[in-house]
Design a protein around this motif. Sequence first.
Motif, mmCIF file in Angstrom:
data_model
loop_
_atom_site.group_PDB
_atom_site.id
_atom_site.type_symbol
_atom_site.label_atom_id
_atom_site.label_comp_id
_atom_site.label_asym_id
_atom_site.label_seq_id
_atom_site.Cartn_x
_atom_site.Cartn_y
_atom_site.Cartn_z
ATOM 1 N N TRP A 221 14.307 -9.571 1.314
ATOM 2 C CA TRP A 221 13.637 -8.401 0.757
ATOM 3 C C TRP A 221 13.576 -7.263 1.762
ATOM 4 C CZ3 TRP A 221 13.781 -7.842 -4.032
ATOM 5 C CH2 TRP A 221 13.667 -8.939 -4.898
ATOM 6 N N GLN A 222 13.497 -7.593 3.029
ATOM 7 C CA GLN A 222 13.554 -6.537 4.039
ATOM 8 C C GLN A 222 14.898 -5.820 3.979
ATOM 9 O OE1 GLN A 222 12.614 -8.824 7.547
ATOM 10 N NE2 GLN A 222 10.416 -8.418 7.386
ATOM 11 N N GLN A 223 15.980 -6.582 3.780
ATOM 12 C CA GLN A 223 17.294 -5.954 3.643
ATOM 13 C C GLN A 223 17.350 -5.043 2.412
ATOM 14 O OE1 GLN A 223 19.338 -9.990 4.396
ATOM 15 N NE2 GLN A 223 20.924 -8.505 4.915
ATOM 16 N N ILE A 224 16.750 -5.492 1.307
ATOM 17 C CA ILE A 224 16.700 -4.668 0.097
ATOM 18 C C ILE A 224 15.965 -3.365 0.383
ATOM 19 C CG2 ILE A 224 15.717 -4.512 -2.229
ATOM 20 C CD1 ILE A 224 18.125 -6.317 -2.176
ATOM 21 N N SER A 225 14.912 -3.438 1.203
ATOM 22 C CA SER A 225 14.059 -2.266 1.454
ATOM 23 C C SER A 225 14.685 -1.242 2.387
ATOM 24 C CB SER A 225 12.717 -2.716 2.041
ATOM 25 O OG SER A 225 12.841 -3.110 3.397
ATOM 26 N N TRP A 226 15.732 -1.620 3.118
ATOM 27 C CA TRP A 226 16.278 -0.733 4.146
ATOM 28 C C TRP A 226 16.701 0.628 3.605
ATOM 29 C CZ3 TRP A 226 19.761 -4.900 6.909
ATOM 30 C CH2 TRP A 226 18.936 -5.722 7.697
ATOM 31 N N ASN A 227 17.211 0.670 2.379
ATOM 32 C CA ASN A 227 17.664 1.938 1.805
ATOM 33 C C ASN A 227 16.681 2.531 0.812
ATOM 34 O OD1 ASN A 227 20.189 2.128 3.185
ATOM 35 N ND2 ASN A 227 20.969 0.499 1.866
ATOM 36 N N LEU A 228 15.436 2.018 0.825
ATOM 37 C CA LEU A 228 14.391 2.542 -0.047
ATOM 38 C C LEU A 228 13.319 3.238 0.801
ATOM 39 C CD1 LEU A 228 13.929 -0.587 -2.360
ATOM 40 C CD2 LEU A 228 15.246 1.482 -2.872
ATOM 41 N N THR A 229 12.598 4.171 0.202
ATOM 42 C CA THR A 229 11.496 4.835 0.896
ATOM 43 C C THR A 229 10.240 3.995 0.718
ATOM 44 O OG1 THR A 229 12.458 7.012 0.504
ATOM 45 C CG2 THR A 229 10.117 6.933 1.073
ATOM 46 N N VAL A 230 9.851 3.289 1.763
ATOM 47 C CA VAL A 230 8.688 2.403 1.713
ATOM 48 C C VAL A 230 7.701 2.838 2.788
ATOM 49 C CG1 VAL A 230 7.853 0.030 1.836
ATOM 50 C CG2 VAL A 230 10.156 0.489 0.944
ATOM 51 N N ILE A 231 6.449 3.052 2.390
ATOM 52 C CA ILE A 231 5.380 3.357 3.331
ATOM 53 C C ILE A 231 4.455 2.147 3.378
ATOM 54 C CG2 ILE A 231 3.495 4.925 3.931
ATOM 55 C CD1 ILE A 231 4.841 7.056 2.210
ATOM 56 N N THR A 232 4.318 1.525 4.542
ATOM 57 C CA THR A 232 3.480 0.331 4.678
ATOM 58 C C THR A 232 2.128 0.675 5.291
ATOM 59 O OG1 THR A 232 4.492 -0.150 6.822
ATOM 60 C CG2 THR A 232 5.493 -1.187 4.890
ATOM 61 N N SER A 233 1.251 -0.323 5.338
ATOM 62 C CA SER A 233 -0.112 -0.177 5.884
ATOM 63 C C SER A 233 -0.873 0.942 5.175
ATOM 64 C CB SER A 233 -0.060 0.085 7.396
ATOM 65 O OG SER A 233 0.544 -0.989 8.075
ATOM 66 N N VAL A 234 -0.751 0.949 3.852
ATOM 67 C CA VAL A 234 -1.370 1.994 3.026
ATOM 68 C C VAL A 234 -2.702 1.494 2.459
ATOM 69 C CG1 VAL A 234 -1.170 3.241 0.835
ATOM 70 C CG2 VAL A 234 0.777 3.153 2.413
ATOM 71 N N ASP A 235 -3.719 2.308 2.569
ATOM 72 C CA ASP A 235 -5.029 2.025 1.974
ATOM 73 C C ASP A 235 -5.307 3.106 0.934
ATOM 74 O OD1 ASP A 235 -7.587 1.301 1.327
ATOM 75 O OD2 ASP A 235 -8.473 1.824 3.266
ATOM 76 N N ILE A 236 -5.092 2.780 -0.329
ATOM 77 C CA ILE A 236 -5.239 3.779 -1.397
ATOM 78 C C ILE A 236 -6.715 4.090 -1.620
ATOM 79 C CG2 ILE A 236 -4.918 4.186 -3.870
ATOM 80 C CD1 ILE A 236 -2.286 2.673 -3.653
ATOM 81 N N GLN A 237 -7.032 5.377 -1.606
ATOM 82 C CA GLN A 237 -8.406 5.827 -1.780
ATOM 83 C C GLN A 237 -8.701 6.249 -3.219
ATOM 84 O OE1 GLN A 237 -10.644 5.804 1.110
ATOM 85 N NE2 GLN A 237 -8.876 4.512 1.560
ATOM 86 N N GLU A 238 -7.689 6.782 -3.900
ATOM 87 C CA GLU A 238 -7.912 7.243 -5.267
ATOM 88 C C GLU A 238 -6.574 7.435 -5.971
ATOM 89 O OE1 GLU A 238 -10.688 10.633 -7.278
ATOM 90 O OE2 GLU A 238 -9.130 11.365 -5.912
ATOM 91 N N ILE A 239 -6.530 7.036 -7.248
ATOM 92 C CA ILE A 239 -5.377 7.309 -8.109
ATOM 93 C C ILE A 239 -5.892 8.023 -9.341
ATOM 94 C CG2 ILE A 239 -3.522 6.338 -9.506
ATOM 95 C CD1 ILE A 239 -3.533 3.897 -7.690
ATOM 96 N N LYS A 240 -5.394 9.243 -9.565
ATOM 97 C CA LYS A 240 -5.743 9.990 -10.766
ATOM 98 C C LYS A 240 -4.510 10.086 -11.652
ATOM 99 C CE LYS A 240 -9.658 12.845 -9.366
ATOM 100 N NZ LYS A 240 -10.196 14.230 -9.230
ATOM 101 N N ARG A 241 -4.690 9.666 -12.913
ATOM 102 C CA ARG A 241 -3.569 9.685 -13.853
ATOM 103 C C ARG A 241 -3.805 10.725 -14.936
ATOM 104 N NH1 ARG A 241 -3.177 3.552 -15.681
ATOM 105 N NH2 ARG A 241 -5.456 3.748 -15.603
ATOM 106 N N GLY A 242 -2.750 11.407 -15.265
ATOM 107 C CA GLY A 242 -2.788 12.416 -16.313
ATOM 108 C C GLY A 242 -1.368 12.873 -16.547
#
Length: 451
Positions: A221-242
Motif C-alpha cells: 500500500w505504501q507503493q500504491i501511495s507513492w503517486n498519490l497526494t497523501v497527508i498523514t498525521s492529520v487531526d480533523i477539527q471540523e467537516i462542513k458539507r454543503g
Amino acid sequence: MTKIDKNSRICIIGAGPGGLSTGYFLQKAGYKYVTILEKLPEVGGLCNTITFENKSFDLGANYLTPAYKKTLKLAREVGAKLYSESHAYCFNPADKKYTSLFGQATKNTTVWKFLWQSLKYFYERWRASKHLPEAGYAGVVQHAELTCTFDQWLIDKKLTALRELFKVPITLMGYGALEEIPAPYALTYMSNPTFFSLLWFGAGLPSIWPKRFIHGFQRFWQQISWNLTVITSVDIQEIKRGEKITIHFKVSEHKMNELIRSERKMEFDHLIVAVPLTLKIVEDLFTNKRTKECYLTQEERYLFGKVKTNPFCMTTFILEDTHLPHRLVNIMPVPDIGDVFIVTQQFEGNPFVSFYSRTETDDVPSKHDVIEKVKDLYRLMGSEYKGEYYTHDRWTYFPHVPVDMFKEGFYDRLEEMQGKNNTYFTGGLMAFELIEPILNYSDSLVKKYFL
C-alpha cells in the motif's frame, strides 16, 4: 446523473485499502486533484507490517488467494513481489496433537460425504452469485435464501458436512461463528476460486496458494501511495458539507529535527469517507472539536449505529526455543472469545511467532490477561521462554451488521446515501472486510459516480 468534472477537488478520508484504492482508481480515471487525509503517521490501515531479522511480518491483513484479481493486478503494476505460504495444520490444546486441515474438516463426517458436498458447494455458490452484486449488497434483501446466517444457508443447501472446514477461514479468521455471520458475507469470502484453493491447501497438495507479499501488505500500500497526494498525521477539527466541502484540520510536520504543528483549511467539491464506518468513529469525524456539534444526518446516525465489529488482538513473541512442526497453526476446537485462535511462525528458523486472539465488540481486555493466555498456549506448544512480548496491538476489525439488518434492507438504505451532501462511503462495511472485495467496491464506486 450529472457528470462530475475531472478537475473537481476530491478529498478522501482514510489511507487504508479503501481510501488508497479509491484514490488510485480516480487517478487512473483522469482526476487530477485528489487529496487523501490520514490520521496515522503511516498509510495502510489494518495492513500493518514490521521487519525482524530481515524478514517482513504482517500484523494485520496477510493472504492473497486466486480470487484477488484486482489486488494481484495492482501488485504487478507497482512491482510488489509475492511468495507462497506453507501448509496449515490444526492444534488441539487438550491432547497437544496436530491434525491436518483435511483431517480436521472430515472428523465429524465421512470423506465421501465431505467430497460430494464440496462439489455441490461449487454449484450452490455459482447459483448464489446471480443474486450477489459485483460490489456491495444492495438488492440482496430481495432474495430470502440469502438473508440468513451462513450456517442456516449450509443447512438449507444440505452442505453441513463442510461446517468444520468453514470454521477455519471464517470463525478463526475473526468473522464470527457460522451461526452468526450473515450468508452474504461468508459467500463473498468463500468464492469458488477461494474455496478451491482452500480444499487444495487443506489436503496438503503442492500449491502456490495462498500467497503473501515478500515485503508485507503495508509496503504494497505504501507503493500504491507513492503517486498519490497523501497527508498523514492529520487531526480533523471540523467537516462542513454543503455545495462545497470545507475541512479544517491540524497536521504534524517534520522539518529536519523539528516537529511543527500547523492548522489548515481546505475546500473540496466531493468527500469520500474510507474509515471504519462505526457510529463512534464516524461521529467523532463529523463532530466539531471546538463546539462539539455533530454534523451527521439522521440517516447516517441510524445506519452507522447498527454497525458492529469483531476486534482482535495480535501479540508477537521472539521465541528462540520454539520450532513449530507446522508454521501456520489453527487452534481447534474453536477457542472461547479471548483465547488464541491462530499461531504462525512464518519462516523456518526465524523466532518471530504471532498469536491472534479474538475479543468482543465492547470488551477491552487487559493487555496482561491476553498476554498471559498467549503464554499458556505457547508453553503447551513446547516453549520454555519466560520473557516479554515483542508487539501487542488491538485492532478494530470487521465492521458488519447482523442478519436482521440484511432483512430490513440495511444495504439498500446505505447505497441510497451515496452522493448525498456530496459525500460517498467505501471500505469494509460497504463490501466485506477483505482486501479484494474492498478494491472491487472502490473500483465500482469510481465507475458508477465519477465516470
